[in-house]
Design a protein around this motif. Structure first.
Motif, mmCIF file in Angstrom:
data_model
loop_
_atom_site.group_PDB
_atom_site.id
_atom_site.type_symbol
_atom_site.label_atom_id
_atom_site.label_comp_id
_atom_site.label_asym_id
_atom_site.label_seq_id
_atom_site.Cartn_x
_atom_site.Cartn_y
_atom_site.Cartn_z
ATOM 1 N N ASN A 1 1.789 -2.710 9.357
ATOM 2 C CA ASN A 1 2.545 -3.052 7.714
ATOM 3 C C ASN A 1 3.915 -3.242 8.521
ATOM 4 O OD1 ASN A 1 1.180 -1.859 5.289
ATOM 5 N ND2 ASN A 1 1.505 -0.264 6.615
ATOM 6 N N TYR B 1 0.386 6.223 -4.288
ATOM 7 C CA TYR B 1 -0.217 5.523 -3.093
ATOM 8 C C TYR B 1 -0.612 4.959 -2.497
ATOM 9 C CZ TYR B 1 4.104 9.603 -3.680
ATOM 10 O OH TYR B 1 5.360 10.232 -4.147
ATOM 11 N N ASP B 2 -0.092 4.052 -1.446
ATOM 12 C CA ASP B 2 -0.591 3.807 -0.534
ATOM 13 C C ASP B 2 -1.637 4.235 0.424
ATOM 14 O OD1 ASP B 2 0.240 1.055 -1.787
ATOM 15 O OD2 ASP B 2 1.462 1.206 -0.236
ATOM 16 N N TYR B 3 -0.864 5.167 1.276
ATOM 17 C CA TYR B 3 -2.422 5.868 2.398
ATOM 18 C C TYR B 3 -1.634 7.299 1.687
ATOM 19 C CZ TYR B 3 -1.335 2.029 4.926
ATOM 20 O OH TYR B 3 -1.131 0.844 5.807
ATOM 21 N N ARG C 1 9.759 -3.242 -5.180
ATOM 22 C CA ARG C 1 8.248 -3.972 -4.610
ATOM 23 C C ARG C 1 8.906 -5.349 -5.255
ATOM 24 N NH1 ARG C 1 2.811 -1.122 -3.970
ATOM 25 N NH2 ARG C 1 3.631 0.024 -2.690
ATOM 26 N N VAL D 1 5.837 0.471 1.580
ATOM 27 C CA VAL D 1 4.754 1.288 1.621
ATOM 28 C C VAL D 1 4.546 2.356 1.753
ATOM 29 C CG1 VAL D 1 3.325 1.822 3.437
ATOM 30 C CG2 VAL D 1 3.981 -0.391 3.028
#
Length: 141
Positions: free
Chosen positions: A141, A118-120, A68, A74
């Motif tokens: 994204n 988690y992002d999603y 990151r 993502v």
């Protein structure tokens, strides 16, 4: 979207990759070695590709820490009900044993406990809808 899904090597070769520091991360679960090779991932990134990896929760956590700072990462958790996971395992072509199925199901609660990292989160009960949602996330994204 296309590419290699998995690169299979025997345990001896995998151990060599570990000692050569050729993996971003690795883990042993379900009595198998899993890892993300640096060479292949770096090649795809240099080519400007969007890289999609199927990684367990430990691997995801490690990759996020490592990558990151240098690139956009993502994370998407594909959530499936436990009973649906059992059905999918039972219908696999390679026909896992009941012991193997139970071993994989034993990690279910642990994996779900990491969902907030988690992002999603996508309910993965309909393949076409899941693919559409992943593409939408990539495009946004």
């Amino acid at each position: 979207m296309h590419g290699e899904t998995y690169i299979f090597v025997d345990n001896e070769e995998f151990k060599k990759l570990i000692t050569q520091n050729a993996l971003y991360e690795f883990d042993i679960h379900h009595n198998h070695y899993y890892g993300v090779p640096k060479k292949q991932l770096n090649e795809r990134i240099k080519e400007g590709k969007i890289v999609i990896k199927d990684v367990d929760v430990n691997g995801t956590e490690n990759l996020v820490k490592i990558l990151r700072k240098d690139m956009k990462v993502v994370t998407i958790f594909l959530k499936v009900p436990k009973e649906e996971l059992r059905k999918r395992l039972e219908s696999r072509i390679d026909k896992p044993s009941e012991e193997e199925i139970n071993l994989r199901l034993s990690r279910f609660d642990f994996e779900e406990s990491k969902i907030e990292n988690y992002d999603y989160i996508i309910e993965n009960t309909d393949l076409e809808k899941t693919i559409e949602k992943v593409i939408e996330i990539i495009n946004n994204n």
